[in-house]
Design a protein around this motif. Structure first.
Motif, PDB file in Angstrom:
ATOM      1  N   HIS A 170       0.829  -1.209   0.000  1.00 13.10           N
ATOM      2  CA  HIS A 170       0.000   0.000   0.000  1.00 13.10           C
ATOM      3  C   HIS A 170       0.859   1.254   0.000  1.00 13.10           C
ATOM      4  CE1 HIS A 170      -2.583   3.225   1.605  1.00 13.10           C
ATOM      5  NE2 HIS A 170      -3.544   2.587   0.966  1.00 13.10           N
ATOM      6  N   ALA A 171       1.919   1.261   0.802  1.00  9.48           N
ATOM      7  CA  ALA A 171       2.783   2.441   0.866  1.00  9.48           C
ATOM      8  C   ALA A 171       3.452   2.703  -0.480  1.00  9.48           C
ATOM      9  CB  ALA A 171       3.837   2.253   1.956  1.00  9.48           C
ATOM     10  N   THR A 172       3.884   1.628  -1.146  1.00 10.78           N
ATOM     11  CA  THR A 172       4.537   1.782  -2.446  1.00 10.78           C
ATOM     12  C   THR A 172       3.562   2.318  -3.481  1.00 10.78           C
ATOM     13  OG1 THR A 172       6.080  -0.028  -1.969  1.00 10.78           O
ATOM     14  CG2 THR A 172       5.782   0.575  -4.278  1.00 10.78           C
ATOM     15  N   VAL A 173       2.364   1.720  -3.531  1.00 14.73           N
ATOM     16  CA  VAL A 173       1.359   2.159  -4.503  1.00 14.73           C
ATOM     17  C   VAL A 173       0.941   3.602  -4.241  1.00 14.73           C
ATOM     18  CG1 VAL A 173      -1.001   1.778  -5.272  1.00 14.73           C
ATOM     19  CG2 VAL A 173       0.516  -0.162  -4.990  1.00 14.73           C
ATOM     20  N   ALA A 174       0.739   3.939  -2.975  1.00  8.34           N
ATOM     21  CA  ALA A 174       0.327   5.302  -2.629  1.00  8.34           C
ATOM     22  C   ALA A 174       1.397   6.314  -3.028  1.00  8.34           C
ATOM     23  CB  ALA A 174       0.043   5.393  -1.127  1.00  8.34           C
ATOM     24  N   ARG A 175       2.665   5.944  -2.872  1.00  6.88           N
ATOM     25  CA  ARG A 175       3.740   6.856  -3.255  1.00  6.88           C
ATOM     26  C   ARG A 175       3.796   7.026  -4.778  1.00  6.88           C
ATOM     27  NH1 ARG A 175      10.278   6.500  -1.856  1.00  6.88           N
ATOM     28  NH2 ARG A 175      10.814   8.401  -3.039  1.00  6.88           N
ATOM     29  N   ILE A 176       3.566   5.949  -5.510  1.00  3.76           N
ATOM     30  CA  ILE A 176       3.534   6.047  -6.978  1.00  3.76           C
ATOM     31  C   ILE A 176       2.428   7.013  -7.409  1.00  3.76           C
ATOM     32  CG2 ILE A 176       3.017   4.785  -9.099  1.00  3.76           C
ATOM     33  CD1 ILE A 176       4.399   2.349  -7.848  1.00  3.76           C
ATOM     34  N   VAL A 177       1.254   6.912  -6.761  1.00  4.28           N
ATOM     35  CA  VAL A 177       0.145   7.816  -7.084  1.00  4.28           C
ATOM     36  C   VAL A 177       0.523   9.265  -6.769  1.00  4.28           C
ATOM     37  CG1 VAL A 177      -2.199   8.497  -6.444  1.00  4.28           C
ATOM     38  CG2 VAL A 177      -1.660   6.091  -6.788  1.00  4.28           C
ATOM     39  N   ALA A 178       1.157   9.466  -5.612  1.00  2.19           N
ATOM     40  CA  ALA A 178       1.429  10.826  -5.136  1.00  2.19           C
ATOM     41  C   ALA A 178       2.584  11.500  -5.865  1.00  2.19           C
ATOM     42  CB  ALA A 178       1.717  10.792  -3.631  1.00  2.19           C
ATOM     43  N   GLU A 179       3.595  10.711  -6.271  1.00  4.07           N
ATOM     44  CA  GLU A 179       4.840  11.320  -6.741  1.00  4.07           C
ATOM     45  C   GLU A 179       5.147  11.105  -8.217  1.00  4.07           C
ATOM     46  OE1 GLU A 179       8.163  10.373  -4.242  1.00  4.07           O
ATOM     47  OE2 GLU A 179       6.982  10.547  -2.393  1.00  4.07           O
ATOM     48  N   THR A 180       4.312  10.339  -8.916  1.00  2.00           N
ATOM     49  CA  THR A 180       4.567  10.101 -10.334  1.00  2.00           C
ATOM     50  C   THR A 180       3.270  10.246 -11.126  1.00  2.00           C
ATOM     51  OG1 THR A 180       4.078   7.720 -10.549  1.00  2.00           O
ATOM     52  CG2 THR A 180       6.205   8.311  -9.567  1.00  2.00           C
ATOM     53  N   THR A 181       3.396  10.184 -12.442  1.00  2.00           N
ATOM     54  CA  THR A 181       2.217  10.180 -13.309  1.00  2.00           C
ATOM     55  C   THR A 181       1.870   8.768 -13.770  1.00  2.00           C
ATOM     56  OG1 THR A 181       3.601  10.597 -15.249  1.00  2.00           O
ATOM     57  CG2 THR A 181       2.657  12.519 -14.138  1.00  2.00           C
ATOM     58  N   LEU A 182       2.552   7.762 -13.214  1.00  2.00           N
ATOM     59  CA  LEU A 182       2.294   6.378 -13.571  1.00  2.00           C
ATOM     60  C   LEU A 182       0.957   5.913 -12.999  1.00  2.00           C
ATOM     61  CD1 LEU A 182       5.856   4.916 -12.842  1.00  2.00           C
ATOM     62  CD2 LEU A 182       4.884   5.466 -15.082  1.00  2.00           C
ATOM     63  N   LEU A 183       0.352   4.926 -13.662  1.00  2.00           N
ATOM     64  CA  LEU A 183      -0.896   4.347 -13.175  1.00  2.00           C
ATOM     65  C   LEU A 183      -0.576   3.028 -12.491  1.00  2.00           C
ATOM     66  CD1 LEU A 183      -3.198   4.993 -16.275  1.00  2.00           C
ATOM     67  CD2 LEU A 183      -3.072   6.316 -14.143  1.00  2.00           C
ATOM     68  N   PRO A 184      -0.679   2.965 -11.156  1.00  2.00           N
ATOM     69  CA  PRO A 184      -0.326   1.735 -10.448  1.00  2.00           C
ATOM     70  C   PRO A 184      -1.480   0.752 -10.364  1.00  2.00           C
ATOM     71  CG  PRO A 184      -0.798   3.449  -8.860  1.00  2.00           C
ATOM     72  CD  PRO A 184      -0.969   4.073 -10.224  1.00  2.00           C
ATOM     73  N   ALA A 185      -1.125  -0.520 -10.393  1.00  2.00           N
ATOM     74  CA  ALA A 185      -2.081  -1.604 -10.169  1.00  2.00           C
ATOM     75  C   ALA A 185      -1.608  -2.364  -8.934  1.00  2.00           C
ATOM     76  CB  ALA A 185      -2.147  -2.527 -11.377  1.00  2.00           C
ATOM     77  N   ALA A 186      -2.439  -2.427  -7.920  1.00  2.00           N
ATOM     78  CA  ALA A 186      -2.066  -3.091  -6.676  1.00  2.00           C
ATOM     79  C   ALA A 186      -2.507  -4.544  -6.702  1.00  2.00           C
ATOM     80  CB  ALA A 186      -2.709  -2.376  -5.493  1.00  2.00           C
ATOM     81  N   HIS A 187      -1.585  -5.456  -6.390  1.00  2.00           N
ATOM     82  CA  HIS A 187      -1.955  -6.865  -6.269  1.00  2.00           C
ATOM     83  C   HIS A 187      -2.764  -7.058  -4.991  1.00  2.00           C
ATOM     84  CE1 HIS A 187       1.188  -8.867  -9.082  1.00  2.00           C
ATOM     85  NE2 HIS A 187       0.972  -7.619  -9.460  1.00  2.00           N
ATOM     86  N   LEU A 188      -3.731  -7.972  -5.054  1.00  2.00           N
ATOM     87  CA  LEU A 188      -4.546  -8.313  -3.895  1.00  2.00           C
ATOM     88  C   LEU A 188      -4.891  -9.791  -3.980  1.00  2.00           C
ATOM     89  CD1 LEU A 188      -5.905  -7.102  -1.393  1.00  2.00           C
ATOM     90  CD2 LEU A 188      -7.896  -6.558  -2.806  1.00  2.00           C
ATOM     91  N   THR A 189      -4.764 -10.506  -2.848  1.00  2.00           N
ATOM     92  CA  THR A 189      -4.998 -11.946  -2.850  1.00  2.00           C
ATOM     93  C   THR A 189      -6.103 -12.339  -1.869  1.00  2.00           C
ATOM     94  OG1 THR A 189      -3.488 -12.603  -1.056  1.00  2.00           O
ATOM     95  CG2 THR A 189      -2.507 -12.209  -3.229  1.00  2.00           C
ATOM     96  N   CYS A 190      -6.496 -13.602  -1.974  1.00  2.00           N
ATOM     97  CA  CYS A 190      -7.541 -14.154  -1.101  1.00  2.00           C
ATOM     98  C   CYS A 190      -6.975 -14.747   0.195  1.00  2.00           C
ATOM     99  CB  CYS A 190      -8.280 -15.274  -1.830  1.00  2.00           C
ATOM    100  SG  CYS A 190      -9.011 -14.844  -3.411  1.00  2.00           S
ATOM    101  N   VAL A 191      -5.676 -14.872   0.282  1.00  2.78           N
ATOM    102  CA  VAL A 191      -5.051 -15.678   1.337  1.00  2.78           C
ATOM    103  C   VAL A 191      -5.155 -15.012   2.705  1.00  2.78           C
ATOM    104  CG1 VAL A 191      -2.894 -16.730   2.110  1.00  2.78           C
ATOM    105  CG2 VAL A 191      -3.458 -16.702  -0.324  1.00  2.78           C
ATOM    106  N   ALA A 192      -5.573 -15.822   3.697  1.00  2.00           N
ATOM    107  CA  ALA A 192      -5.529 -15.435   5.116  1.00  2.00           C
ATOM    108  C   ALA A 192      -6.249 -14.123   5.413  1.00  2.00           C
ATOM    109  CB  ALA A 192      -4.079 -15.357   5.592  1.00  2.00           C
ATOM    110  N   ALA A 193      -7.363 -13.893   4.757  1.00  2.00           N
ATOM    111  CA  ALA A 193      -8.117 -12.667   5.011  1.00  2.00           C
ATOM    112  C   ALA A 193      -9.593 -12.913   4.753  1.00  2.00           C
ATOM    113  CB  ALA A 193      -7.616 -11.532   4.117  1.00  2.00           C
TER     114      ALA A 193
END
Length: 302
Positions: A69-92
């Protein structure tokens, strides 16, 4: 001595490629300050190539949730890149996954790579759904699409997922994920272009028309590739090509870039225009491959 070069091309294999490709890159969240510096150096170097998106992985059992989350949020805040965050079903639970997805949405992330996920080591390699969780990636896609209008990518396996009952069952699972609302699939890395094209033919015959992006893995360690390969065929010519190079990282990097670029060239000749690169947070090889394919830096909007 006289040499006859009739029929031998006078230009390199990559000389004529126009760069009319779409690219994306995968990164993983850093564990240390040194690794974070390496990641951001890679992002800085690759951003001018104007990728369609960049994805950030999510560790087994959600072990990197905060760092992802911290990495993706920083990409959104500091770059013009479009981030895609991985999300899994495991242990949640579904509620916990919804909370993570909401945090991404609130941070400005609109693209999720939805995966069943690798089980933690304590489960002896077996995926066991959380009692209140999602049983499959297809269910996760449905849940995400109900929550927000996320763009969703999913995984595909040209040489069959190691846990699949059969190739047909694996393809059925991919179709369920796409029918649930995913926009595209990204493949596990592979080295046989024939395997990829056969997979595309089977997918089309099964009624799958969504894009299936080839996942390209440059070899940073041949021993590591062997460990990670699972059902992925490693051709004999690759074993010969990388023989003795794990102890020589400089030459290995040069050979790896050319081998991966040649794989992409063959895919390009088969009509592929989208490529997803597993960077392992290193820019040099991915940049070199894109350059060989004709991709050049573009102006980045301020």
């Amino acid at each position: 001595m006289t040499f006859f070069a009739a029929g031998v091309p006078d230009s390199p294999l990559f000389a004529g490629l126009p760069g009319d490709i779409r690219i994306s890159f995968e990164f993983f969240p850093p564990k240390t300050e040194k690794m974070e510096a390496q990641l951001w150096d890679a992002i800085t170097q690759l951003a001018p190539l104007a990728p369609s998106f960049v994805s950030v992985t999510y560790g087994a059992g959600g072990s990197t949730r905060e760092r992802t989350h911290a990495t993706v949020a920083r990409i959104v805040a500091e770059t013009t890149l479009l981030p895609a965050a991985h999300l899994t079903c495991v242990a949640a639970s579904q509620d916990e996954i919804a909370e993570v997805a909401q945090q991404y949405w609130d941070a400005g992330v609109r693209h999720i790579v939805a995966l069943r996920g690798d089980p933690p080591a304590v489960d002896a390699g077996r995926f066991v759904p959380h009692p209140q969780g999602y049983a499959s990636a297809a269910d996760l896609v449905l849940g995400l699409k109900r929550q927000h209008d996320f763009e969703v990518s999913v995984a595909a396996y040209p040489e069959v997922h190691p846990e699949a009952a059969s190739a047909e069952a694996d393809l059925d699972n991919l179709k369920r994920k796409l029918d649930a609302g995913a926009s595209r699939a990204i493949t596990q890395f592979f080295f046989s272009t024939d395997a990829y094209f056969r997979f595309l033919d089977k997918a089309l015959a099964a009624g799958i028309t969504a894009p299936i992006l080839p996942g390209i893995m440059p070899v940073t360690s041949f021993a590591a590739i062997r460990r990670m390969s699972a059902n992925t065929e490693i051709p004999d010519w690759m074993t010969h090509m990388f023989e003795g190079l794990d102890e020589r990282p400089g030459p290995r990097g040069l050979v790896s870039a050319v081998v991966a670029a040649d794989q992409c060239r063959r895919l390009y000749e088969g009509g592929v225009r989208d490529f997803h690169f597993y960077t392992l947070n290193k820019a040099e090889q991915a940049y070199a491959i894109c350059h060989l394919l004709g991709r050049r830096p573009r102006e980045i909007a301020a």
